[in-house]
Design a protein around this motif. Structure first.
Motif, PDB file in Angstrom:
ATOM      1  N   TYR A 271      14.738  17.486  27.589  1.00 23.95           N
ATOM      2  CA  TYR A 271      16.049  17.883  27.096  1.00 23.95           C
ATOM      3  C   TYR A 271      16.039  17.753  25.575  1.00 23.95           C
ATOM      4  CZ  TYR A 271      16.186  12.807  27.259  1.00 23.95           C
ATOM      5  OH  TYR A 271      15.852  11.488  27.106  1.00 23.95           O
ATOM      6  N   ALA A 272      17.012  18.357  24.926  1.00 26.43           N
ATOM      7  CA  ALA A 272      17.147  18.237  23.470  1.00 26.43           C
ATOM      8  C   ALA A 272      17.769  16.878  23.158  1.00 26.43           C
ATOM      9  CB  ALA A 272      18.016  19.371  22.933  1.00 26.43           C
ATOM     10  N   ARG A 273      16.994  16.007  22.543  1.00 17.98           N
ATOM     11  CA  ARG A 273      17.468  14.639  22.331  1.00 17.98           C
ATOM     12  C   ARG A 273      18.690  14.584  21.420  1.00 17.98           C
ATOM     13  NH1 ARG A 273      13.485  10.549  20.301  1.00 17.98           N
ATOM     14  NH2 ARG A 273      14.907   9.025  21.236  1.00 17.98           N
ATOM     15  N   GLU A 274      18.808  15.532  20.496  1.00 21.22           N
ATOM     16  CA  GLU A 274      19.950  15.500  19.578  1.00 21.22           C
ATOM     17  C   GLU A 274      21.268  15.730  20.315  1.00 21.22           C
ATOM     18  OE1 GLU A 274      18.054  19.647  19.393  1.00 21.22           O
ATOM     19  OE2 GLU A 274      17.362  17.556  19.375  1.00 21.22           O
ATOM     20  N   ARG A 275      21.204  16.247  21.548  1.00 21.18           N
ATOM     21  CA  ARG A 275      22.411  16.468  22.345  1.00 21.18           C
ATOM     22  C   ARG A 275      22.926  15.176  22.972  1.00 21.18           C
ATOM     23  NH1 ARG A 275      23.153  17.451  27.397  1.00 21.18           N
ATOM     24  NH2 ARG A 275      20.936  17.576  27.883  1.00 21.18           N
ATOM     25  N   ILE A 276      22.046  14.169  23.054  1.00 14.36           N
ATOM     26  CA  ILE A 276      22.398  12.904  23.704  1.00 14.36           C
ATOM     27  C   ILE A 276      23.216  12.042  22.742  1.00 14.36           C
ATOM     28  CG2 ILE A 276      21.490  10.836  24.829  1.00 14.36           C
ATOM     29  CD1 ILE A 276      20.903  13.435  26.336  1.00 14.36           C
ATOM     30  N   LYS A 277      24.380  11.557  23.206  1.00 14.13           N
ATOM     31  CA  LYS A 277      25.286  10.763  22.377  1.00 14.13           C
ATOM     32  C   LYS A 277      25.260   9.295  22.824  1.00 14.13           C
ATOM     33  CE  LYS A 277      26.550  14.676  20.638  1.00 14.13           C
ATOM     34  NZ  LYS A 277      25.906  15.113  19.368  1.00 14.13           N
ATOM     35  N   PRO A 278      25.316   8.368  21.876  1.00 16.53           N
ATOM     36  CA  PRO A 278      25.338   6.939  22.245  1.00 16.53           C
ATOM     37  C   PRO A 278      26.710   6.519  22.751  1.00 16.53           C
ATOM     38  CG  PRO A 278      25.419   7.165  19.865  1.00 16.53           C
ATOM     39  CD  PRO A 278      25.266   8.554  20.415  1.00 16.53           C
TER      40      PRO A 278
ATOM     41  N   TYR B 235      17.722   5.325  34.761  1.00 18.48           N
ATOM     42  CA  TYR B 235      18.786   6.117  35.393  1.00 18.48           C
ATOM     43  C   TYR B 235      19.340   7.147  34.406  1.00 18.48           C
ATOM     44  CZ  TYR B 235      19.093   3.119  39.554  1.00 18.48           C
ATOM     45  OH  TYR B 235      18.822   2.442  40.725  1.00 18.48           O
ATOM     46  N   ALA B 236      19.594   6.720  33.169  1.00 21.65           N
ATOM     47  CA  ALA B 236      20.130   7.650  32.164  1.00 21.65           C
ATOM     48  C   ALA B 236      19.136   8.761  31.866  1.00 21.65           C
ATOM     49  CB  ALA B 236      20.474   6.885  30.889  1.00 21.65           C
ATOM     50  N   GLU B 237      17.852   8.416  31.831  1.00 20.72           N
ATOM     51  CA  GLU B 237      16.808   9.424  31.577  1.00 20.72           C
ATOM     52  C   GLU B 237      16.783  10.474  32.690  1.00 20.72           C
ATOM     53  OE1 GLU B 237      13.673  11.031  29.215  1.00 20.72           O
ATOM     54  OE2 GLU B 237      15.141   9.437  28.805  1.00 20.72           O
TER      55      GLU B 237
ATOM     56  N   TYR C 275      22.368   5.864  24.776  1.00 18.90           N
ATOM     57  CA  TYR C 275      22.578   4.451  24.461  1.00 18.90           C
ATOM     58  C   TYR C 275      22.429   4.148  22.976  1.00 18.90           C
ATOM     59  CZ  TYR C 275      22.437   2.858  29.346  1.00 18.90           C
ATOM     60  OH  TYR C 275      22.722   2.613  30.670  1.00 18.90           O
ATOM     61  N   CYS C 276      23.259   3.236  22.517  1.00 20.07           N
ATOM     62  CA  CYS C 276      22.966   2.430  21.338  1.00 20.07           C
ATOM     63  C   CYS C 276      22.584   1.058  21.867  1.00 20.07           C
ATOM     64  CB  CYS C 276      24.189   2.312  20.431  1.00 20.07           C
ATOM     65  SG  CYS C 276      24.045   1.009  19.171  1.00 20.07           S
ATOM     66  N   VAL C 277      21.400   0.563  21.509  1.00 19.56           N
ATOM     67  CA  VAL C 277      20.966  -0.745  22.008  1.00 19.56           C
ATOM     68  C   VAL C 277      21.057  -1.766  20.873  1.00 19.56           C
ATOM     69  CG1 VAL C 277      19.486   0.204  23.801  1.00 19.56           C
ATOM     70  CG2 VAL C 277      18.504  -0.248  21.559  1.00 19.56           C
TER      71      VAL C 277
ATOM     72  N   VAL D 141      16.541   8.393  25.917  1.00 20.56           N
ATOM     73  CA  VAL D 141      18.011   8.363  25.883  1.00 20.56           C
ATOM     74  C   VAL D 141      18.596   7.331  24.922  1.00 20.56           C
ATOM     75  CG1 VAL D 141      18.398   9.346  28.179  1.00 20.56           C
ATOM     76  CG2 VAL D 141      17.999   6.875  27.932  1.00 20.56           C
ATOM     77  N   VAL D 142      17.742   6.507  24.292  1.00 25.12           N
ATOM     78  CA  VAL D 142      18.245   5.594  23.257  1.00 25.12           C
ATOM     79  C   VAL D 142      18.367   6.384  21.956  1.00 25.12           C
ATOM     80  CG1 VAL D 142      17.761   3.539  21.890  1.00 25.12           C
ATOM     81  CG2 VAL D 142      17.302   3.521  24.340  1.00 25.12           C
ATOM     82  N   ARG D 143      19.556   6.387  21.360  1.00 23.21           N
ATOM     83  CA  ARG D 143      19.798   7.176  20.144  1.00 23.21           C
ATOM     84  C   ARG D 143      20.075   6.310  18.926  1.00 23.21           C
ATOM     85  NH1 ARG D 143      17.421  10.352  19.561  1.00 23.21           N
ATOM     86  NH2 ARG D 143      18.674  11.883  18.449  1.00 23.21           N
ATOM     87  N   GLN D 144      20.268   5.010  19.124  1.00 27.73           N
ATOM     88  CA  GLN D 144      20.483   4.090  18.015  1.00 27.73           C
ATOM     89  C   GLN D 144      20.023   2.711  18.452  1.00 27.73           C
ATOM     90  OE1 GLN D 144      24.599   3.709  16.783  1.00 27.73           O
ATOM     91  NE2 GLN D 144      24.096   2.831  14.797  1.00 27.73           N
ATOM     92  N   ALA D 145      19.430   1.948  17.518  1.00 35.34           N
ATOM     93  CA  ALA D 145      18.943   0.600  17.830  1.00 35.34           C
ATOM     94  C   ALA D 145      19.250  -0.311  16.647  1.00 35.34           C
ATOM     95  CB  ALA D 145      17.447   0.619  18.108  1.00 35.34           C
ATOM     96  N   LEU D 146      19.898  -1.436  16.932  1.00 38.30           N
ATOM     97  CA  LEU D 146      20.309  -2.368  15.888  1.00 38.30           C
ATOM     98  C   LEU D 146      19.960  -3.798  16.276  1.00 38.30           C
ATOM     99  CD1 LEU D 146      23.925  -0.964  15.301  1.00 38.30           C
ATOM    100  CD2 LEU D 146      21.953  -0.597  13.800  1.00 38.30           C
ATOM    101  N   HIS D 147      19.703  -4.614  15.258  1.00 38.83           N
ATOM    102  CA  HIS D 147      19.556  -6.057  15.481  1.00 38.83           C
ATOM    103  C   HIS D 147      20.605  -6.766  14.628  1.00 38.83           C
ATOM    104  CE1 HIS D 147      17.997 -10.108  15.806  1.00 38.83           C
ATOM    105  NE2 HIS D 147      17.224  -9.697  16.786  1.00 38.83           N
TER     106      HIS D 147
END
Length: 489
Positions: free
Chosen positions: A18-25, A43-45, A57-59, A96-102
């Motif tokens: 799928y086009a990853r840019e279409r996936i929203k967190p 499951y999301a994938e 996801y934003c993780v 499906v992860v679109r953002q990752a923060l610590h």
């Protein structure tokens, strides 16, 4: 070369179609651990690949996992999940992860802004039982927890997961945004109710108006999750690198083929169509949770403590011992199954399926890993069932031996006198109780002083104390292998 969106991978590796840019967190997940990667993300994938879902996801990691978040950021937020059994390994890349923060790297402001985005409808959590800052024996907020004490005094600078969620809810309320649903995916009975308890009770200590808004607007759906995901080792990563044709992926994870997700359908701002990926959406998760916590997790803990003491490094090693197999199955069907509310399921078939999963030699699921955080796990995995048997006047010999196995384990020395590395949020308290008590019945009574684990009722119950003491003395006199072999004699 590290995994990236430009990696050329073997044809057998499934990749995002799928086009990853279409996936929203639209879901923010706290706790980017191995279980999330191998379970909820899968499951999301599947939904994105097969059903045109745009739920991503934003993780966020709060304390641990700094390197894992950095690894993920370095490889275009992609990671690999490998399923493994005796027939071999099969891999897929998750996108499906679109953002990752610590929290400690990116800062509190960035994390709260991510949680306050208008499109965020769900906050989900896999932070382990100890991350909820709750009392396992009661399911209520552990108000004396240092992070909770800090968050009561400094609500805008939270340190705990409940405090962080409340700070994000406060921001959404101030901006006129709808509340998100808060979905626990950790192994606790009525995990939605526990999450509601700790967040509502912390809110009441912080701000009465905010507490009223949270109570009115925030949903806390319960879930039951199931997939065996061993800790990632260097051997695991090397095997996945070989699978990827020489591409490295330090954020990769390996797991068993089986997966299950039962979800209470209570999401006011919408949710992914998880049922299309095999999840069960129900009105009441509790019966399923109890079944899994007591039959699977309870037998896992039984095997972990007694197996470790017997010298078995992995659950599959325990399954080579016919007496451990018989004891685990007896524990499930004779001592756990009668305590359950679940209807219409073949519990003997369920027990047999668990034994088959435990035999998976490819998993290398360490008994030491399962033995972690026992003070958080014993109440829901064993002690609630024991209370049922005490009320019924029925036998709970396997459960008593499991509790005694935990007591022997947290003594810190195995049967050969080697030091056991105890990993538990109450490790210092355990060491104090062990160090100030003589081996034997006095040790049992000392450990029963842990009210957050045993409550006030069990230490006062002579039948319970006598049963655990007998089992403990059997472990001292005979060792774990013999004690298990004689359990059902």
């Amino acid at each position: 070369m590290t995994l990236s969106s430009n990696s050329v991978l073997p044809a057998v590796i499934a990749q995002p179609g799928y086009a990853r840019e279409r996936i929203k967190p639209r879901v923010v997940h706290l706790g980017f651990g191995a279980f999330f990667r191998a379970h909820q993300a899968v499951y999301a994938e599947q939904l994105a690949n097969e059903h045109d879902s745009d739920w991503g996801y934003c993780v966020i990691s709060m304390h641990n996992g700094r390197q894992k978040i950095a690894d993920l950021q370095q490889q275009d937020l992609l990671f690999t999940v490998a399923e493994m059994d005796s027939d071999g390994w099969r891999g897929q890349v998750i996108g499906v992860v679109r953002q990752a923060l610590h929290l400690q790297v990116d800062g509190l402001e960035a994390v709260l802004e991510a949680m306050a985005q208008p499109e965020v409808a769900i906050i989900s959590l896999t932070i382990s039982e100890k991350g909820y800052c709750y009392q396992p024996a009661s399911g209520q907020l552990l108000s004396e927890h240092p992070e909770i004490q800090h968050d009561i005094a400094h609500p805008l600078q939270p340190q705990s997961a409940p405090g962080l969620i409340l700070a994000a809810l406060r921001r959404r309320r101030e901006r006129g945004l709808p509340a998100f649903a808060v979905m626990s995916c950790d192994n606790m009975p009525a995990n939605g109710q526990v999450t509601r308890n700790v967040i509502n009770q912390l809110a009441q200590r912080q701000d009465a108006e905010l507490a009223a808004w949270v109570a009115q607007h925030v949903a806390f759906p319960s879930t039951m999750v199931d997939r065996i995901v061993p800790a990632v080792t260097a051997e695991t990563l090397q095997h996945i690198e070989d699978l990827l044709g020489g591409i490295t992926d330090p954020a990769a994870v390996a797991c068993e083929p089986f997966r299950q997700w039962v979800i209470e359908d209570n999401f006011p701002q919408g949710r992914p169509a998880w049922e299309k990926a095999g999840a069960e959406l129900v009105s009441d998760v509790v019966p399923y949770e109890e079944m899994k916590l007591r039959m699977l997790n309870g037998s896992h803990s039984f095997l972990a403590y007694l197996g470790y003491l017997a010298g078995y490094a992995h659950i599959s090693d325990c399954m080579q011992d016919e007496f451990f197999v018989k004891a685990a199955r007896h524990l499930m069907l004779a001592e756990q199954a009668p305590t359950l509310q679940v209807q219409g399921l073949d519990l003997a078939q369920y027990a047999d399926s668990l034994i088959a999963r435990y035999r998976n030699t490819a998993l290398k699921h360490r008994t030491w890993q399962i033995a972690m955080d026992g003070t958080q796990k014993l109440p829901q995995r064993m002690l609630d069932s024991i209370r049922w048997h005490l009320a019924q006047g029925s036998d709970f010999s396997c459960l008593a031996l499991g509790v005694a196995g935990w007591m022997r384990y947290v003594g810190g020395k195995d049967e050969l006198g080697q030091t056991i590395e105890i990993s538990d949020p109450l490790r210092e308290r355990l060491a104090d109780l062990v160090g100030n008590s003589h081996e034997g019945p006095e040790r049992v009574l000392a450990l029963l002083q842990l009210e957050t684990v045993f409550g006030r009722d069990l230490p006062m119950n002579k039948t319970f104390v006598d049963a655990v003491t007998r089992a403990y003395l059997a472990l001292l006199a005979q060792g774990a292998k013999t004690a298990v072999s004689e359990l059902l004699a």
